[in-house]
Scaffold this active site. Structure first.
Site, PDB file in Angstrom:
ATOM      1  CE  LYS A   1      77.129 -24.874  38.428  1.00 41.80           C
ATOM      2  NZ  LYS A   1      77.339 -23.467  38.029  1.00 41.80           N
TER       3      LYS A   1
ATOM      4  CE  LYS B   1      68.859 -21.263  42.198  1.00 45.76           C
ATOM      5  NZ  LYS B   1      69.335 -20.145  43.000  1.00 45.76           N
TER       6      LYS B   1
ATOM      7  CE  LYS C   1      69.362 -17.639  34.555  1.00 48.98           C
ATOM      8  NZ  LYS C   1      69.385 -16.659  35.652  1.00 48.98           N
TER       9      LYS C   1
END
Ligand code: TRP
Length: 354
Positions: free
Chosen positions: A217, A220, A115
């Site tokens: 995957k 969102k 991240k």
């Protein structure tokens, strides 16, 4: 040798829209666990600040996750549903855990590395400390079981390391309080105040992949909305997205082995199986030899049948934010009572004056 009282805890961040992967992978598991367990489900709004500080739609996002919990069948009266910021004890215990966790442990967290990306100097201190707050979320209730995705496993191992170090370092202080429990960690007997949390990772929940690329995957953050089915999608959107989902030209195989090397076919069969509560083998015994032109309409019908009622209930709930807020306030109050009991015990163990 005694055991900690079983308690399930999990959290979902109020960022981005929930999709089918979140539903099949997490929320449906939360619903099933209520049958035989005491459960606490938390909208982790403090965690949402770690990657991005200002959220224009914070309140809406918190309510929308809550609505999804309720619409999917979580019972906020029998269990506890609340948002993290209403229970300041999470942040307080996180501070103590910041002083338990070692920098070397934090540096191993792969999610932080992912991240933070290249410009680590610009990542927030909160993003770095994220797993310590997550450990506090769980342990402020002395919860024992945590349903999460595979990607959270390392964070739960860190929660165990923190619990273990706290138990060991404060051993002499825990004993006289009578608050500890003799447990075994592997073969080793430990006098523990905090339990060793267990991840609940497996079960029938599939890894739901993107409808546009069966090797990625469902996410969102994928720029293409066609790659995912959102819980807020209506019937038309669901059917359009499944119709347009990527496939290959072959018919479906009759055996699970035949899905090897066919990620898109594997994904759609996996979604069908999960929605129908069946195995992939069951699905293939029904659809083996059929073309996608037959399978896709069946999948659309099933997806609409399962998701439309949840979708309708979410929309109904979102029209009455006052009701959702009242649910969260009530859950927050009950959570706070439990969390404050733990914090008082922790303050006594540490030796703070109160
Ligand atoms: N990190 C979790 C996720 O992104 C969310 C989370 C925060 C959580 N605190 C938690 C999950 C405590 C389980 C228990 O999925």
């Amino acid at each position: 040798m005694t055991e900690f009282k079983p308690l399930v805890f999990s959290g979902v961040q109020p960022t981005g829209n929930l999709h089918l992967g979140n539903y099949l992978g997490a929320i449906r598991k939360f619903v099933a666990l209520q049958e035989n367990n005491d459960c606490i489900y938390c909208v982790v709004d403090l965690h949402a600040l770690t990657a991005q500080l200002v959220h224009e739609d914070m309140a809406t996002q918190i309510r929308s996750i809550t609505a999804a919990f309720l619409a999917a069948g979580i019972d906020p009266k029998k269990h506890i549903v609340f948002n993290q910021s209403q229970v300041p004890q999470h942040a307080e215990l996180a501070w103590i855990f910041n002083c338990v966790a070692r920098i070397g442990w934090m540096n191993r967290m792969t999610q932080f590395k992912d991240k933070a990306g290249k410009d680590r100097e610009q990542a927030s201190l909160g993003l770095y400390a994220y797993p310590s707050l997550m450990a506090a979320d769980i342990l402020v209730y002395r919860a024992t079981h945590v349903p999460v995705g595979e990607d959270q496993k390392q964070h739960l191992e860190l929660a165990r390391d923190i619990a273990m170090k706290f138990n060991m370092d404060f051993n002499d202080k825990i004993r006289p309080t009578g608050l500890g429990i003799d447990i075994k960690v592997g073969e080793e007997p430990v006098h523990a105040y905090f339990p060793m949390v267990e991840p609940l990772i497996d079960g029938p929940a599939p890894r739901v992949m993107s409808l546009k690329d069966g090797t990625k995957k469902m996410s969102k953050s994928d720029p293409s909305d066609l790659s995912r089915i959102n819980l807020m999608d209506d019937q038309d959107a669901i059917s359009k997205k499944i119709r347009k989902a990527k496939t290959d030209p072959d018919a479906l195989p009759s055996e699970v082995d035949g899905l090897k090397g066919r990620p898109e076919a594997d994904n759609l069969v996996g979604i069908f199986a999960a929605l129908a509560d069946k195995s992939k083998a069951d699905v293939l015994s029904e659809f083996g030899g059929q073309q996608f032109s037959v399978f896709k309409p069946a999948l659309i019908d099933l997806a609409v049948e399962v998701l439309a009622p949840i979708n309708a209930e979410m929309r109904r709930l979102m029209e009455d934010p006052g009701h959702i807020d009242a649910v969260l306030r009530d859950g927050g109050e009950r959570a706070r009572t439990r969390a404050e009991k733990t914090m008082n015990e922790v303050r006594d163990i540490i030796g703070f004056v109160r």
